[in-house]
Design an enzyme around this catalytic site. Sequence first.
Site, PDB file in Angstrom:
ATOM      1  N   LEU A 149       0.843  -1.207   0.000  1.00  0.00           N
ATOM      2  CA  LEU A 149       0.000   0.000   0.000  1.00  0.00           C
ATOM      3  C   LEU A 149       0.868   1.242   0.000  1.00  0.00           C
ATOM      4  O   LEU A 149       1.635   1.461   0.937  1.00  0.00           O
ATOM      5  CB  LEU A 149      -0.888  -0.001   1.242  1.00  0.00           C
ATOM      6  CG  LEU A 149      -1.697  -1.273   1.501  1.00  0.00           C
ATOM      7  CD1 LEU A 149      -2.407  -1.186   2.855  1.00  0.00           C
ATOM      8  CD2 LEU A 149      -2.705  -1.503   0.386  1.00  0.00           C
ATOM      9  N   ARG A 150       0.735   2.053  -1.047  1.00  0.00           N
ATOM     10  CA  ARG A 150       1.434   3.336  -1.048  1.00  0.00           C
ATOM     11  C   ARG A 150       0.629   4.324  -0.238  1.00  0.00           C
ATOM     12  O   ARG A 150      -0.582   4.443  -0.453  1.00  0.00           O
ATOM     13  CB  ARG A 150       1.574   3.873  -2.486  1.00  0.00           C
ATOM     14  CG  ARG A 150       2.581   3.142  -3.336  1.00  0.00           C
ATOM     15  CD  ARG A 150       2.366   3.502  -4.784  1.00  0.00           C
ATOM     16  NE  ARG A 150       0.980   3.215  -5.186  1.00  0.00           N
ATOM     17  CZ  ARG A 150       0.466   3.533  -6.365  1.00  0.00           C
ATOM     18  NH1 ARG A 150       1.193   4.174  -7.254  1.00  0.00           N
ATOM     19  NH2 ARG A 150      -0.779   3.227  -6.656  1.00  0.00           N
ATOM     20  N   GLU A 151       1.290   5.045   0.642  1.00  0.00           N
ATOM     21  CA  GLU A 151       0.574   6.076   1.383  1.00  0.00           C
ATOM     22  C   GLU A 151       0.029   7.098   0.395  1.00  0.00           C
ATOM     23  O   GLU A 151       0.685   7.448  -0.578  1.00  0.00           O
ATOM     24  CB  GLU A 151       1.507   6.753   2.389  1.00  0.00           C
ATOM     25  CG  GLU A 151       1.676   5.913   3.617  1.00  0.00           C
ATOM     26  CD  GLU A 151       2.615   6.537   4.622  1.00  0.00           C
ATOM     27  OE1 GLU A 151       2.743   7.764   4.650  1.00  0.00           O
ATOM     28  OE2 GLU A 151       3.225   5.763   5.369  1.00  0.00           O
ATOM     29  N   PHE A 245       8.226   4.831 -11.168  1.00  0.00           N
ATOM     30  CA  PHE A 245       9.362   4.888 -10.234  1.00  0.00           C
ATOM     31  C   PHE A 245      10.670   5.234 -10.934  1.00  0.00           C
ATOM     32  O   PHE A 245      11.716   4.696 -10.625  1.00  0.00           O
ATOM     33  CB  PHE A 245       9.467   3.592  -9.411  1.00  0.00           C
ATOM     34  CG  PHE A 245       8.574   3.654  -8.203  1.00  0.00           C
ATOM     35  CD1 PHE A 245       7.203   3.619  -8.358  1.00  0.00           C
ATOM     36  CD2 PHE A 245       9.095   3.830  -6.933  1.00  0.00           C
ATOM     37  CE1 PHE A 245       6.364   3.749  -7.263  1.00  0.00           C
ATOM     38  CE2 PHE A 245       8.262   3.962  -5.828  1.00  0.00           C
ATOM     39  CZ  PHE A 245       6.897   3.914  -6.008  1.00  0.00           C
ATOM     40  N   CYS A 256       8.730   3.066   4.905  1.00  0.00           N
ATOM     41  CA  CYS A 256       9.040   1.705   4.456  1.00  0.00           C
ATOM     42  C   CYS A 256      10.401   1.547   3.787  1.00  0.00           C
ATOM     43  O   CYS A 256      11.207   0.725   4.221  1.00  0.00           O
ATOM     44  CB  CYS A 256       7.948   1.212   3.520  1.00  0.00           C
ATOM     45  SG  CYS A 256       6.442   0.799   4.428  1.00  0.00           S
TER      46      CYS A 256
END
Length: 422
Positions: A149-151, A245, A256
Amino acid sequence: MAQIAVIGAGYVGLTTAACFSSLGHDVVCADIDEERVARLERGEIPIVEAGLEALVREGMDGGRLRFVVGAENAARSAEFAYLCVPTPQGDDGSADLSYIEAAARQIGPVLPSEAVVVNKSTVPVGSTRVVERVLGRDDVTVVSNPEFLREGSAVHDFLNPDRIVIGSDDQSAAVRVASLYIGVTAPIIVTDPPSAETIKYASNAFLATKISFVNAIAAVCEAVGADVKDVVLGMGYDKRIGHEFLKPGPGWGGSCFPKDSRALVHIADTAGYAFDLLRGVITVNEDQFQRVVAKVRELAGGSLDGVTVGVWGLTFKARTDDTRDSPALRIASLMAAEGAEVQAYDPAVKAPVEGIAPATDPYTVCDGADVLAVLTEWDEFRWLDFDKVAGLMRTPRVVDARNLLDKAALERRGFTYTGIGR
Ligand code: UDX
Ligand code: UDX
């Protein structure tokens, strides 16, 4: 529909709880922090996360989501207990399992027979076994189901994952966990626990590697007179590389990547493999903070002593209020250590953080500034009144560490502009 306990109401736990309740399950989410639980019971969401508040309200109104203090109070009637407590970095770079162990110790005595305990937190390879030992229950299975899960887009990522990874030696427990994702379309990979745990670390380490690689390419671009924006565009069309990315920036941070990359180096070391590639990735990242500081120093005329730097952005990336391991904070403190006066603004940070008291608007921090440093890619920074900014600054000079602003437009307004890799 299943009875699910979620232990930990942080970024990961709260998202997991709200999303499972939106899929129709009965969820009880526990946290050790009474104040946090009290706020959640009032429907107040303690974090910035797109779509989360609506899902939490929907779950609570529908009677499918409750918040309680104490893990044991959530676990009593749980068929599944998701562990979403922090796994901070220990002194030697290893992951600290004490919160996971504490949670397992609390729920062990009360879990119903046949319950499945699920590790969602990023845990070192072998942690499934550790949790099994702490639980001390033959009739309870422990499964790994790591989060990706990306914030900022955690809800979206939970409900639209690229894949669901389940690590278990018990096929029926794996199938039961998979069935919780009813209504979610994604490939499901069922494997053994060490492989699932390694998938998580390897994925984060690979993404960090991509960013460090592109930051290194940006340095090469600066040296040879290339423009990294065009370079990554040209690279990204190769499907084997992809566009994601590949944005150069001030270095990667957050809750993370820093701790997971160090943990993987440590895991590999302990297992007898010297992961020098990943060590290099971490070093390139540390260097990147320094490179940004050097750019500000250079624009300031060779020294930061007594220089006023306006900073836009404190969070580790845009669309979150999280400043944990934020490159912006690292860069700000490095500049302050060289004698700079740092005045910062962030749209999502209102309380003082690491000695910085954020301003209430982006223009205030430009007042009297010698250099402006853009450290987080908040979209709203692009649309500010740059004539006003130039008028407020002592000298209109900007280091754009996210390549966010329009270089040509700024130069037309008299700014000296330095980006990353261009
Ligand atoms: C954390 C880790 O950072 C991440 O690596 C892991 O994958 C999941 O857990 P996050 O949700 O961002 O991610 O942590 P945080 O926002 O700090 O939330 C943790 C919550 O757990 C806090 O609300 C804390 O009060 C609670 N907690 C902590 C417990 O309920 N019990 C504990 O023993 C410790
Ligand atoms: C990460 C993982 O992406 C996610 O799957 C989960 O395992 C939790 O950790 P998150 O920490 O929210 O998510 O941030 P992410 O979006 O991955 O960004 C991490 C850092 O890399 C940020 O500092 C960001 O600014 C930086 N970044 C990202 C870049 O510098 N360039 C990029 O192209 C992408």
